[in-house]
Design a protein around this motif. Sequence first.
Motif, mmCIF file in Angstrom:
data_model
loop_
_atom_site.group_PDB
_atom_site.id
_atom_site.type_symbol
_atom_site.label_atom_id
_atom_site.label_comp_id
_atom_site.label_asym_id
_atom_site.label_seq_id
_atom_site.Cartn_x
_atom_site.Cartn_y
_atom_site.Cartn_z
ATOM 1 N N MET A 12 33.627 38.025 32.734
ATOM 2 C CA MET A 12 34.007 37.384 34.178
ATOM 3 C C MET A 12 34.775 35.955 33.677
ATOM 4 S SD MET A 12 31.898 36.125 37.616
ATOM 5 C CE MET A 12 31.437 37.452 38.117
ATOM 6 N N GLU A 13 36.006 35.684 34.294
ATOM 7 C CA GLU A 13 36.462 34.603 34.109
ATOM 8 C C GLU A 13 36.490 33.557 35.358
ATOM 9 O OE1 GLU A 13 39.849 36.286 31.882
ATOM 10 O OE2 GLU A 13 39.273 35.249 30.268
ATOM 11 N N SER A 14 36.725 32.302 35.281
ATOM 12 C CA SER A 14 37.074 31.412 36.399
ATOM 13 C C SER A 14 38.189 30.491 36.075
ATOM 14 C CB SER A 14 35.737 30.646 36.557
ATOM 15 O OG SER A 14 34.626 31.512 36.867
ATOM 16 N N PRO A 15 39.456 30.980 36.225
ATOM 17 C CA PRO A 15 40.418 30.316 35.930
ATOM 18 C C PRO A 15 40.511 28.676 36.954
ATOM 19 C CG PRO A 15 41.383 32.470 36.435
ATOM 20 C CD PRO A 15 39.861 32.084 36.557
ATOM 21 N N SER A 16 39.684 28.812 38.091
ATOM 22 C CA SER A 16 39.704 27.558 38.892
ATOM 23 C C SER A 16 38.356 27.872 39.582
ATOM 24 C CB SER A 16 40.816 27.440 40.014
ATOM 25 O OG SER A 16 40.934 28.759 40.897
ATOM 26 N N ALA A 17 38.139 26.903 40.404
ATOM 27 C CA ALA A 17 36.737 26.800 41.126
ATOM 28 C C ALA A 17 36.604 27.867 42.177
ATOM 29 C CB ALA A 17 36.731 25.329 41.683
ATOM 30 N N ASP A 18 37.738 28.223 42.723
ATOM 31 C CA ASP A 18 37.827 29.340 43.628
ATOM 32 C C ASP A 18 38.381 30.668 43.316
ATOM 33 O OD1 ASP A 18 40.428 28.713 43.643
ATOM 34 O OD2 ASP A 18 40.547 28.405 45.717
ATOM 35 N N LEU A 19 38.582 31.072 42.157
ATOM 36 C CA LEU A 19 39.280 32.158 41.402
ATOM 37 C C LEU A 19 38.311 32.742 40.524
ATOM 38 C CD1 LEU A 19 41.649 33.678 42.048
ATOM 39 C CD2 LEU A 19 42.772 32.549 39.778
ATOM 40 N N ARG A 20 38.111 33.856 40.672
ATOM 41 C CA ARG A 20 37.287 34.890 39.550
ATOM 42 C C ARG A 20 38.026 36.020 39.215
ATOM 43 N NH1 ARG A 20 35.316 30.814 40.274
ATOM 44 N NH2 ARG A 20 33.114 30.284 40.894
ATOM 45 N N GLN A 21 37.941 36.507 37.977
ATOM 46 C CA GLN A 21 38.730 37.715 37.501
ATOM 47 C C GLN A 21 37.380 38.415 36.581
ATOM 48 O OE1 GLN A 21 41.550 35.794 34.833
ATOM 49 N NE2 GLN A 21 43.108 35.896 36.619
ATOM 50 N N PHE A 22 37.329 39.626 36.837
ATOM 51 C CA PHE A 22 36.165 40.467 36.569
ATOM 52 C C PHE A 22 36.724 41.836 35.944
ATOM 53 C CE2 PHE A 22 32.714 43.163 36.371
ATOM 54 C CZ PHE A 22 31.331 42.361 36.319
ATOM 55 N N THR A 23 36.461 42.096 34.554
ATOM 56 C CA THR A 23 36.893 43.310 33.995
ATOM 57 C C THR A 23 35.566 44.109 33.795
ATOM 58 O OG1 THR A 23 37.311 42.213 31.929
ATOM 59 C CG2 THR A 23 39.256 42.545 33.460
ATOM 60 N N ALA A 24 35.537 45.516 33.427
ATOM 61 C CA ALA A 24 34.477 46.322 33.125
ATOM 62 C C ALA A 24 34.884 47.572 32.393
ATOM 63 C CB ALA A 24 33.350 46.495 34.066
ATOM 64 N N LEU A 25 34.336 47.916 31.363
ATOM 65 C CA LEU A 25 34.493 49.216 30.959
ATOM 66 C C LEU A 25 33.249 49.965 30.446
ATOM 67 C CD1 LEU A 25 36.617 51.347 29.875
ATOM 68 C CD2 LEU A 25 36.610 50.294 27.649
ATOM 69 N N ARG A 26 33.129 50.933 30.997
ATOM 70 C CA ARG A 26 31.622 51.698 30.487
ATOM 71 C C ARG A 26 31.646 52.383 29.248
ATOM 72 N NH1 ARG A 26 29.940 55.674 35.082
ATOM 73 N NH2 ARG A 26 29.390 53.808 36.171
ATOM 74 N N THR A 27 30.712 51.899 28.407
ATOM 75 C CA THR A 27 30.560 52.456 26.964
ATOM 76 C C THR A 27 29.281 53.418 26.825
ATOM 77 O OG1 THR A 27 29.370 50.512 26.459
ATOM 78 C CG2 THR A 27 31.873 50.400 26.144
ATOM 79 N N HIS A 28 28.620 53.688 27.875
ATOM 80 C CA HIS A 28 27.344 54.468 27.812
ATOM 81 C C HIS A 28 27.506 55.917 27.459
ATOM 82 C CE1 HIS A 28 22.830 54.284 28.896
ATOM 83 N NE2 HIS A 28 23.290 55.571 28.839
ATOM 84 N N GLY A 29 27.130 56.354 26.383
ATOM 85 C CA GLY A 29 27.329 57.670 25.945
ATOM 86 C C GLY A 29 26.874 58.590 26.844
ATOM 87 N N GLY A 30 27.436 59.754 27.103
ATOM 88 C CA GLY A 30 27.246 60.739 27.969
ATOM 89 C C GLY A 30 27.472 60.554 29.463
#
Length: 262
Positions: A145-163
């Motif tokens: 999660m990144e916050s380029p500014s006080a009111d902006l959020r960027q969220f990335t996710a990639l599942r790595t759980h086996g099975g």
Amino acid sequence: MPDFPLPTSPAPSPHAPTLSDRLALRERPMGKPLLRQQWSDLLFLHWPVPAELLQPHLPPRLKIDTHDGMAWLAIVPFEMSKVRTRFTPPVPGTHQFLELNVRTYVHLDGVPGVWFFSLDATNALAVWVARMFFNLPYLRATMRMESPSADLRQFTALRTHGGAPPASFRATWKIGAPLPPAEPGSLAFFLTERYALYTSNKAQTKLYRGRIAHTQWPLHTAQVLHLESTLIEGHGLPTPAGPPVVHAGGPVQVELWPMQRV
């Protein structure tokens, strides 16, 4: 999967929660909580879904909770911090991590709550504990999660759980103006004011309910600038039609009680 039409409101379940039932759950449970934590920078993404499309994905005794006859499917990314048991202080390396859940809303004998299809998290120990001792479908994932500014959020996710079914998520949102407290009976109240969660064993022959306590959500408007996700489809759930209902929320201090068989 193709988009689906939204049906007219079906008849409510005979044991569906009343507004009084929903308000009663806001009272802090008796006894001492097992866990304390803080939830921050939440993005609530909610889509209306016909109840009959979600009901087959639940344990037999649980019933879909509806608002004006419609069920709701949600994706919620956020940061969890200050995680501790009532017996210990926060443990370095395990007390702060990102989480991303896919959920819907259910009830049992008039008690409304949350049902999680998955809870992805970056903390391997938290995933192991939740799966081993709470029967919660936590999965390991890499997230940022990144916050380029006080009111902006960027969220990335990639599942790595086996099975587990592969899944990824990417969203950028802008946090807007604060909203007044959600009025009891409103859609915002239905979607965000939840004070119980349900889970089951793998065979779905046993059900458990856990209580949660926190102050009412401080909500903000939010604008989603970018959204990519395969989380919902990874569970074999229907792809929602149209844009989501969006709220930003937090922070709140949360207390969680032990799971009880119901």
